[in-house]
Design a protein around this motif. Structure first.
Motif, short mmCIF file in Angstrom:
data_model
loop_
_atom_site.label_atom_id
_atom_site.label_comp_id
_atom_site.label_asym_id
_atom_site.label_seq_id
_atom_site.Cartn_x
_atom_site.Cartn_y
_atom_site.Cartn_z
N PHE A 17 2.17 66.36 79.92
CA PHE A 17 3.04 65.52 79.09
C PHE A 17 4.38 66.23 78.95
O PHE A 17 4.42 67.43 78.67
CB PHE A 17 2.40 65.29 77.72
CG PHE A 17 3.19 64.41 76.80
CD1 PHE A 17 3.27 63.04 77.03
CD2 PHE A 17 3.83 64.93 75.68
CE1 PHE A 17 3.99 62.21 76.17
CE2 PHE A 17 4.54 64.12 74.81
CZ PHE A 17 4.62 62.75 75.05
N THR A 18 5.47 65.49 79.14
CA THR A 18 6.80 66.07 79.07
C THR A 18 7.38 65.87 77.67
O THR A 18 7.44 64.73 77.18
CB THR A 18 7.72 65.43 80.11
OG1 THR A 18 7.16 65.63 81.41
CG2 THR A 18 9.11 66.08 80.07
N LEU A 19 7.78 66.95 77.05
CA LEU A 19 8.41 66.87 75.74
C LEU A 19 9.82 66.31 75.87
O LEU A 19 10.46 66.44 76.92
CB LEU A 19 8.45 68.25 75.09
CG LEU A 19 7.09 68.89 74.80
CD1 LEU A 19 7.27 70.30 74.24
CD2 LEU A 19 6.27 68.04 73.84
N GLY A 20 10.30 65.67 74.81
CA GLY A 20 11.61 65.06 74.83
C GLY A 20 12.63 65.84 74.01
O GLY A 20 12.41 67.00 73.64
N ARG A 21 13.74 65.17 73.70
CA ARG A 21 14.77 65.81 72.87
C ARG A 21 14.24 66.06 71.47
O ARG A 21 14.54 67.08 70.85
CB ARG A 21 16.01 64.91 72.82
CG ARG A 21 17.20 65.56 72.10
CD ARG A 21 18.46 64.72 72.26
NE ARG A 21 18.35 63.46 71.54
CZ ARG A 21 18.67 63.32 70.24
NH1 ARG A 21 19.10 64.36 69.54
NH2 ARG A 21 18.58 62.16 69.66
#
Length: 389
Positions: A200-204
């Motif tokens: 899962f890619t973390l966001g801002r």
């Protein structure tokens, strides 16, 4: 001289994470023999069969007590208690420990303690004296205090409360919170490693969300969690990592709502049955804050200088740091709390957060006491009367 046999009981993923340092300390003490008893969610496929994590960490499981029915109703919970009492009666007859160690306030622990009391085995209780006015945990915790013989508490206020319940002051040890120990002994994952592990890619902006039913309220879980999801849906450029709730009354409705929300927000939200302590704390470190009503937001997040949005009454009464924002379980109130969490003024104050649960070392203090405390005559408890003001 025979080694003192200490049996540590765990029934949930979070509880095991807190007990890890105690387990390691007992195992490493030459004059102690570690036994482990596993029950509750650890043995359930629905909650990830987390007993495997205990085995992977190198601990032998000496007793498995199946007690969790596939139900999230009040009737199912009560019947699970009955099964637990039956199972632990057999476990204590087989293992015959010198001391049984339990932590906290989940209903599984009530069965553990009741069976130990009848078997005339001393009980050491960790994290007693605390208050959570919105959950049945409140009554379970204080009931276990009255069945226990040694008490390891997290703050001075909790020490006084256990004594107020009639426990002898010299049997109540203020050791601090166990969650801090776990953070100090783990090397948390960096952002890239965490993203790979979670897939899962973390966001801002990122939030760690854990919400459990307030078990002293009737049929509020769906409505309250719906309000939380409505508030989260208003956020922009924010990704959410959900952990599924514990095995409590009305927990399944929350799990289903999380699954539906994640399906409707691919790449924006992801849910996990069990992150494990390393990934959970690593998520806490790399997220902007903790949202929901989990005790970890009050006891552990302050040590990482992270803000917590604590929703509703489940944790009402528990000691908290200035990093905790309390709010009502409405979308408007949660939305206002989220705005405050991200405000520059609130973020600036987090650097000076002081965790009221201490600075670590609780595990070592507990193990040292278990090694040396006298057990002769400990079963016959004398009620301690507080002097009148």
């Amino acid at each position: 001289m025979a080694r003192r046999k200490i049996c540590v009981v765990t029934g949930s993923r979070a509880e095991y994470g807190l007990l890890y340092g105690v387990l390691c300390g007992i195992r490493g003490a030459a004059d102690l023999e570690l036994q482990t008893a596993v029950t509750g969610m650890h043995l359930s496929p629905e909650f990830g069969l987390t007993y495997k994590v205990i085995e992977q960490d190198g601990f032998r499981i000496d007793a498995r007590v199946e007690m969790l029915l596939s139900s999230d109703t009040a009737v199912g919970t009560a019947k699970s208690l009955g099964l637990g009492l039956l199972g632990f009666a057999d476990a204590w007859a087989q293992l015959r420990p010198d001391v049984i160690v339990v932590l906290g306030d989940r209903y599984e622990i009530l069965a553990v303690a009741a069976a130990a009391m009848v078997a005339r085995i001393p009980i050491a209780h960790i994290h007693g004296g605390e208050s959570t006015e919105g959950a049945i945990d409140e009554s379970v915790r204080h009931a276990v205090t009255k069945m226990a013989h040694l008490h390891f508490v997290a703050t001075e206020q909790y020490r006084r409360r256990v004594i107020q319940l009639g426990e002898q002051p010299d049997r109540v040890f203020m050791v601090g919170g166990l969650g801090i120990d776990t953070m100090q002994h783990l090397e948390l994952l960096d952002k890239e490693a965490l993203q790979r592990s979670l897939e899962f890619t973390l966001g801002r902006r990122n939030l760690l969300v854990t919400f459990h039913p307030a078990t002293l309220e009737e049929e509020t879980a769906k409505a309250q969690f719906g309000e939380l999801l409505a508030a989260l849906a208003q956020l922009r450029d924010t990704r959410c990592i959900f952990t599924l709730p514990n095995a409590d009354t009305e927990s399944r409705v929350i799990s289903h709502m999380i699954e539906e929300y994640v399906a409707a927000h691919p790449g924006i939200a992801k849910a996990f049955k069990s992150l494990g302590q390393l990934r959970y704390l690593s998520c806490m470190q790399h997220c902007d804050g903790v949202v929901g009503n989990s005790s970890s937001g009050l006891t552990e997040a302050p040590s990482l200088r992270k803000g917590t949005i604590n929703i509703g009454d489940r944790q009402r009464g528990r000691v908290r740091a200035a990093s905790v924002i309390d709010c009502e379980p409405t979308a408007a109130d949660i939305g206002a709390a989220l705005q405050r969490l991200y405000s520059p003024a609130f973020q600036a104050q987090l650097a000076g957060t002081v965790n009221p649960y201490g600075e670590g070392g609780a595990s070592e203090r507990i193990v040292a006491t278990l090694r040396t405390v006298a057990l002769d005559g400990i079963l016959k408890k004398r009620f301690y009367d507080m002097p009148f003001a």
